[in-house]
Design a protein around this motif. Structure first.
Motif, PDB file in Angstrom:
ATOM      1  N   PRO A 110     -26.300  -6.445  -9.175  1.00 49.28           N
ATOM      2  CA  PRO A 110     -24.874  -6.645  -9.498  1.00 49.28           C
ATOM      3  C   PRO A 110     -24.413  -5.737  -8.161  1.00 49.28           C
ATOM      4  O   PRO A 110     -25.366  -4.475  -7.221  1.00 49.28           O
ATOM      5  N   VAL A 111     -23.384  -6.787  -7.743  1.00 47.59           N
ATOM      6  CA  VAL A 111     -23.531  -6.301  -5.891  1.00 47.59           C
ATOM      7  C   VAL A 111     -22.298  -5.179  -6.281  1.00 47.59           C
ATOM      8  O   VAL A 111     -20.952  -5.420  -6.906  1.00 47.59           O
TER       9      VAL A 111
ATOM     10  N   LYS B 232     -24.628  -5.538  -0.146  1.00 51.59           N
ATOM     11  CA  LYS B 232     -25.770  -5.082  -1.320  1.00 51.59           C
ATOM     12  C   LYS B 232     -25.739  -4.850  -2.714  1.00 51.59           C
ATOM     13  O   LYS B 232     -23.685  -4.793  -3.024  1.00 51.59           O
ATOM     14  N   THR B 233     -27.195  -4.485  -3.219  1.00 43.09           N
ATOM     15  CA  THR B 233     -26.405  -4.496  -4.888  1.00 43.09           C
ATOM     16  C   THR B 233     -27.199  -3.582  -5.333  1.00 43.09           C
ATOM     17  O   THR B 233     -26.873  -2.044  -4.480  1.00 43.09           O
TER      18      THR B 233
ATOM     19  N   ILE C  32     -15.486  -4.099  -6.735  1.00 41.34           N
ATOM     20  CA  ILE C  32     -16.711  -3.877  -5.456  1.00 41.34           C
ATOM     21  C   ILE C  32     -16.097  -3.461  -4.015  1.00 41.34           C
ATOM     22  O   ILE C  32     -14.911  -3.799  -3.998  1.00 41.34           O
ATOM     23  N   ASP C  33     -16.444  -2.520  -3.167  1.00 45.34           N
ATOM     24  CA  ASP C  33     -16.135  -2.182  -1.727  1.00 45.34           C
ATOM     25  C   ASP C  33     -16.511  -3.319  -1.288  1.00 45.34           C
ATOM     26  O   ASP C  33     -17.041  -4.869  -0.904  1.00 45.34           O
TER      27      ASP C  33
ATOM     28  N   GLU D  39     -26.529 -12.859  -9.492  1.00 44.02           N
ATOM     29  CA  GLU D  39     -26.004 -12.598 -10.794  1.00 44.02           C
ATOM     30  C   GLU D  39     -26.745 -11.173 -11.124  1.00 44.02           C
ATOM     31  O   GLU D  39     -28.445 -10.902 -11.390  1.00 44.02           O
ATOM     32  N   ALA D  40     -25.681 -10.057 -11.493  1.00 40.75           N
ATOM     33  CA  ALA D  40     -25.779  -9.236 -11.774  1.00 40.75           C
ATOM     34  C   ALA D  40     -26.404  -9.064 -13.142  1.00 40.75           C
ATOM     35  O   ALA D  40     -27.291  -7.949 -13.445  1.00 40.75           O
ATOM     36  N   SER D  41     -26.570  -9.692 -14.539  1.00 39.88           N
ATOM     37  CA  SER D  41     -26.869  -9.535 -15.096  1.00 39.88           C
ATOM     38  C   SER D  41     -28.506  -9.816 -15.449  1.00 39.88           C
ATOM     39  O   SER D  41     -29.016 -10.783 -14.195  1.00 39.88           O
TER      40      SER D  41
END
Length: 429
Positions: free
Chosen positions: A205-206, A219-220, A243-244, A38-40
């Motif tokens: 965050p990815v 990877k984050t 996202i790449d 989870e990014a947040s």
């Protein structure tokens, strides 16, 4: 920032909103190991409850309403120890236009029939279809304003064929606004996260995904790498598009991801001592006004969000281009804009609010700017179906991709479960 020991799992799930959490529960039920990134700093995504300073009341800053056809979210509400409460939606309540106070009668079903009757060409613009198929400039503007508020995207940018398809999946026999949970929807998120133990990793965050042989390396932003042999991207397609990804996934999914345009929405809830809108003069007669559609300000609508004998509330949704404009001004200017719209309809009584809560989703980096992204005019009308089918043990899940009730909490849950089940089936072959 903490560095996690790289322990590969069966499935890595990106996103801890309703779609991601529902997918994770399904993966766990099938006995697979997993991690949720989870990014947040919180789970829930567009489900987000804010409490007042004194702790006596709460506001839903995002998703809020349900009906009894939405069986998945109701099950979670009840599982979290809550029940449904009626929104004050009486049979005789009306929705009106802000200028002439004319009662407006329409429904999602009627909109679907309108689009079904119209011969749509590829990449048709929804606003053009509405202009050509609806008689009366006022009716056209009214429906366009309603769509901009409901989808949080202007009909100028929406693919008409994709819109018809999306509406056809909202299979309901009653108003989508009929009920609310008796307590904060954060309880639903706590109920779900409680089933997942320590598998959720916050503040991650990815930024990129690589694939080495049969293993995904995610990877984050903070330098951590997570490994899994399968991947569920449970985030809006517009967010996933940043996202790449490995070349194979890029080649396979890129057109579908590029097909979506993010929405924009601002939500303001006003608290009042008196429910004056339920005793409002319309055409010389006292009427119960449930909602207002602002034709002169496309993308703005207001609804009675009170429940039972609870506090009296009006909630204003500002969607589409109007939200993009208003996010650039100071909070007091936004509040004055909203209040002026209420005064236009209800008079000076609207000035006497006791409290106000504002939530801004415009340009949100992790959850998208609206309550759901829409397929734009040049996009692939079947992009939602395409993203929900696993490829190389990778699949997407979000409310936009839902088999039923897209753009609702129900849709996010169903999408998460469906994508997880499809992925598990692919992994077990």
């Amino acid at each position: 920032m903490y560095r996690y020991k790289n322990e590969p799992v069966d499935v890595v799930i990106v996103g801890a909103g309703l779609a991601g959490l529902s997918a994770a529960v399904k993966v766990k039920e099938h006995g697979f190991s997993f991690k949720v990134l989870e990014a947040s700093d919180r789970a829930g995504g567009k489900v987000y409850t804010e409490f007042s300073e004194d702790g006596k009341r709460f506001y839903e800053k995002g998703a809020q309403f349900v009906n009894k056809d939405m069986t998945e979210i109701i099950s979670l509400i009840e599982g979290a120890g809550m029940e449904l409460k009626d929104t004050r939606l009486a049979d005789e309540s009306i929705v009106i236009n802000e200028k002439n106070k004319k009662a407006i009668k329409f429904s999602i079903t009627e909109n679907q029939e309108l689009l079904n009757d119209y011969e749509l060409e590829e990449h048709s613009r929804l606003s053009t279809v509405l202009s050509e198929s609806i008689e009366g400039k006022w009716e056209q503007k009214m429906l366009k304003s309603y769509i901009a508020a409901e989808t949080t995207v202007s009909s100028d940018y929406i693919n008409a064929k994709a819109a018809r398809k999306m509406i056809s999946r909202i299979t309901t026999r009653e108003s989508e606004l009929k009920y609310q949970a008796s307590g904060p929807l954060n309880n639903v998120i706590t109920h779900l996260t409680g089933q997942l133990g320590d598998a959720i990793h916050y503040h991650e965050p990815v930024i990129s995904i690589d694939k080495i042989e049969e293993t995904y390396q995610i990877k984050t932003e903070h330098g951590n790498t997570f490994e899994g042999r399968a991947l569920i991207l449970a985030i809006p397609p517009t967010v996933a598009n940043r996202i790449d990804m490995p070349e194979s996934l890029q080649n396979h999914f890129r057109e579908a991801l590029d097909s979506f345009l993010d929405g924009s929405v601002i939500k303001l809830t006003f608290l009042y001592d008196e429910d004056f809108w339920r005793h409002h003069k319309v055409g010389g007669k006292e009427k119960k006004v449930f909602g207002v559609i602002y034709v002169g300000n496309e993308g703005v609508n207001v609804m009675d969000s009170s429940t039972g004998e609870d506090e009296n509330r009006l909630t204003m949704f500002i969607g589409g281009d109007k939200a993009k404009d208003l996010v650039k001004v100071p909070p007091q200017v936004r509040e004055n804009f909203a209040l002026d719209r209420l005064i236009d309809v209800f008079g000076e009584e609207a000035e006497g609010y006791q409290d106000i809560e504002e939530s801004i989703w415009v340009d949100s980096p992790y959850t998208g700017g609206g309550y759901g992204a829409m397929v734009h005019t040049e996009g692939n009308e079947d992009a939602d179906d395409f993203l929900g089918v696993p490829f190389e043990h990778a699949v997407f899940a979000s409310t936009e991709l839902a088999p039923q009730f897209p753009h609702f909490m129900e849709g996010a849950i169903r999408s998460g479960k469906q994508s997880a089940e499809r992925l598990i089936e692919a992994m077990e072959k």
